[in-house]
Design an enzyme around this catalytic site. Structure first.
Site, PDB file in Angstrom:
ATOM      1  N   PRO A  89       0.817  -1.218   0.000  1.00 56.69           N
ATOM      2  CA  PRO A  89       0.000   0.000   0.000  1.00 56.69           C
ATOM      3  C   PRO A  89       0.847   1.261   0.000  1.00 56.69           C
ATOM      4  O   PRO A  89       0.375   2.332  -0.321  1.00 56.69           O
ATOM      5  CB  PRO A  89      -0.799  -0.106   1.310  1.00 56.69           C
ATOM      6  CG  PRO A  89      -0.710  -1.532   1.717  1.00 56.69           C
ATOM      7  CD  PRO A  89       0.598  -2.030   1.217  1.00 56.69           C
ATOM      8  N   GLU A 116       3.405  -7.834   8.699  1.00 53.95           N
ATOM      9  CA  GLU A 116       3.588  -6.380   8.702  1.00 53.95           C
ATOM     10  C   GLU A 116       4.473  -5.948   7.539  1.00 53.95           C
ATOM     11  O   GLU A 116       4.699  -4.766   7.331  1.00 53.95           O
ATOM     12  CB  GLU A 116       4.238  -5.920  10.024  1.00 53.95           C
ATOM     13  CG  GLU A 116       3.344  -6.144  11.226  1.00 53.95           C
ATOM     14  CD  GLU A 116       1.906  -5.729  10.952  1.00 53.95           C
ATOM     15  OE1 GLU A 116       1.031  -6.608  11.019  1.00 53.95           O
ATOM     16  OE2 GLU A 116       1.680  -4.551  10.619  1.00 53.95           O
ATOM     17  N   ARG A 154      -2.133  -9.747 -20.713  1.00 56.94           N
ATOM     18  CA  ARG A 154      -3.067  -9.493 -21.816  1.00 56.94           C
ATOM     19  C   ARG A 154      -2.483  -8.520 -22.827  1.00 56.94           C
ATOM     20  O   ARG A 154      -2.990  -8.412 -23.941  1.00 56.94           O
ATOM     21  CB  ARG A 154      -4.398  -8.997 -21.303  1.00 56.94           C
ATOM     22  CG  ARG A 154      -4.369  -7.716 -20.494  1.00 56.94           C
ATOM     23  CD  ARG A 154      -5.698  -7.447 -19.828  1.00 56.94           C
ATOM     24  NE  ARG A 154      -6.742  -7.181 -20.814  1.00 56.94           N
ATOM     25  CZ  ARG A 154      -6.868  -6.020 -21.462  1.00 56.94           C
ATOM     26  NH1 ARG A 154      -6.015  -5.050 -21.252  1.00 56.94           N
ATOM     27  NH2 ARG A 154      -7.840  -5.849 -22.323  1.00 56.94           N
ATOM     28  N   ASP A 169      -7.927  -0.922 -26.638  1.00 53.06           N
ATOM     29  CA  ASP A 169      -8.094   0.501 -26.959  1.00 53.06           C
ATOM     30  C   ASP A 169      -9.017   1.164 -25.958  1.00 53.06           C
ATOM     31  O   ASP A 169      -8.874   2.321 -25.640  1.00 53.06           O
ATOM     32  CB  ASP A 169      -8.684   0.652 -28.369  1.00 53.06           C
ATOM     33  CG  ASP A 169      -7.779  -0.064 -29.375  1.00 53.06           C
ATOM     34  OD1 ASP A 169      -8.238  -0.453 -30.436  1.00 53.06           O
ATOM     35  OD2 ASP A 169      -6.599  -0.243 -29.003  1.00 53.06           O
TER      36      ASP A 169
END
Ligand SMILES: NC[C@H]1CCC[C@@H](CNc2ccc(C(N)=O)cn2)C1
Length: 246
Positions: A89, A116, A154, A169
């Site tokens: 994070p 942690e 992908r 696109d």
């Protein structure tokens, strides 16, 4: 492209990317995925990979040495240079622009923390980039790693069949996607917009662009900030918003 995942649960990422487009990319050899467990590089019969955090407080920290050894083995496994990404994070927010850059690299190493987190000395010595998939905390970095694998897989040449390339696109130019419809034409939930069945490809492309612009304006105005819309796009957007007022 080769991706090495370093995790206490490497099979989690393997399973999340074994289906659909990502599974096919792996089957086609467009993407090689390898899992590595630092527990295999830990000492003692308990093969300890984590310990209490210095300074007190709750939780455990992943030890530097098993990870150092594991990463050395990962580097050793292929001559191509690695780019080591730590999912946390505290990382830079992942977006499609960064996905495109990562997808162009020969190798990625995805380091998945648990507890942690990882001893900061390992992060400083070995991590090239910290990445976050969003402002929330997961129980481990594995699901975030699976998302990175999915997004870059992908984009590998050949991963999406021709029809699929349109998928790229839709977000590639930084706009939200337009609505999509299929059979039946008429349903209790509504009717397919006539333009999509007109066969007029210019009108269809115009309608889709207009829908994408209006949706982005309504739902994610932040994506349009600091972006110079072309004269044509500005006209499409204004016309699309006016149509909503009617
Ligand atoms: N301080 C807790 C933190 C320490 C380091 C390991 C992570 C694993 N969990 C994650 C990983 C990534 C993300 C994200 N947003 O990309 C969320 N959660 C937990």
């Amino acid at each position: 492209m080769r991706i090495d995942v370093v995790s206490l649960f490497p099979e989690e990422v393997d399973r999340c990317t074994a289906f659909g487009v990502t599974g096919r990319a792996r089957e086609r050899g467009l993407l090689q995925l390898h899992g590595w467990n630092p527990r295999d590089y830990a000492d003692g019969n308990y093969r300890k990979t984590d310990d209490r955090t210095f300074g007190g407080g709750p939780g455990m920290v992943m030890l530097v040495e098993p990870l150092r050894r594991c990463l050395a083995a990962v580097r050793e496994a292929d001559p191509a240079p690695v780019h080591v990404v730590y999912l946390s994070p505290q990382g830079r927010r992942l977006d499609q622009k960064r996905v495109r850059e990562l997808a162009a690299m020969p190798r990625l190493v995805l380091l998945c923390g648990r507890y942690e987190g990882v001893d900061e000395r390992l992060v400083q010595a070995e991590v090239d980039e910290e990445l976050s998939i969003g402002d929330y905390v997961l129980s481990g970095g594995e699901l975030a790693a699976a998302i990175v694998v999915d997004t870059v897989a992908r984009l590998q040449d050949g991963a999406l069949n021709d029809a699929g390339s349109a998928e790229q696109d839709s977000f590639e130019d930084g706009l939200l996607d337009c609505p999509h419809y299929s059979h039946p034409v008429e349903h209790a939930y509504g009717v397919v917009p006539a333009v999509l069945r007109s066969g007029n490809h210019a009108a269809i492309a115009r309608w889709r662009r207009q829908q994408a612009l209006v949706r982005t304006w309504q739902r994610r105005p932040d994506l349009l900030e600091g972006r110079e819309l072309s004269k044509a796009d500005r006209k499409l957007l204004q016309e699309g918003l006016a149509a909503l007022e009617r």
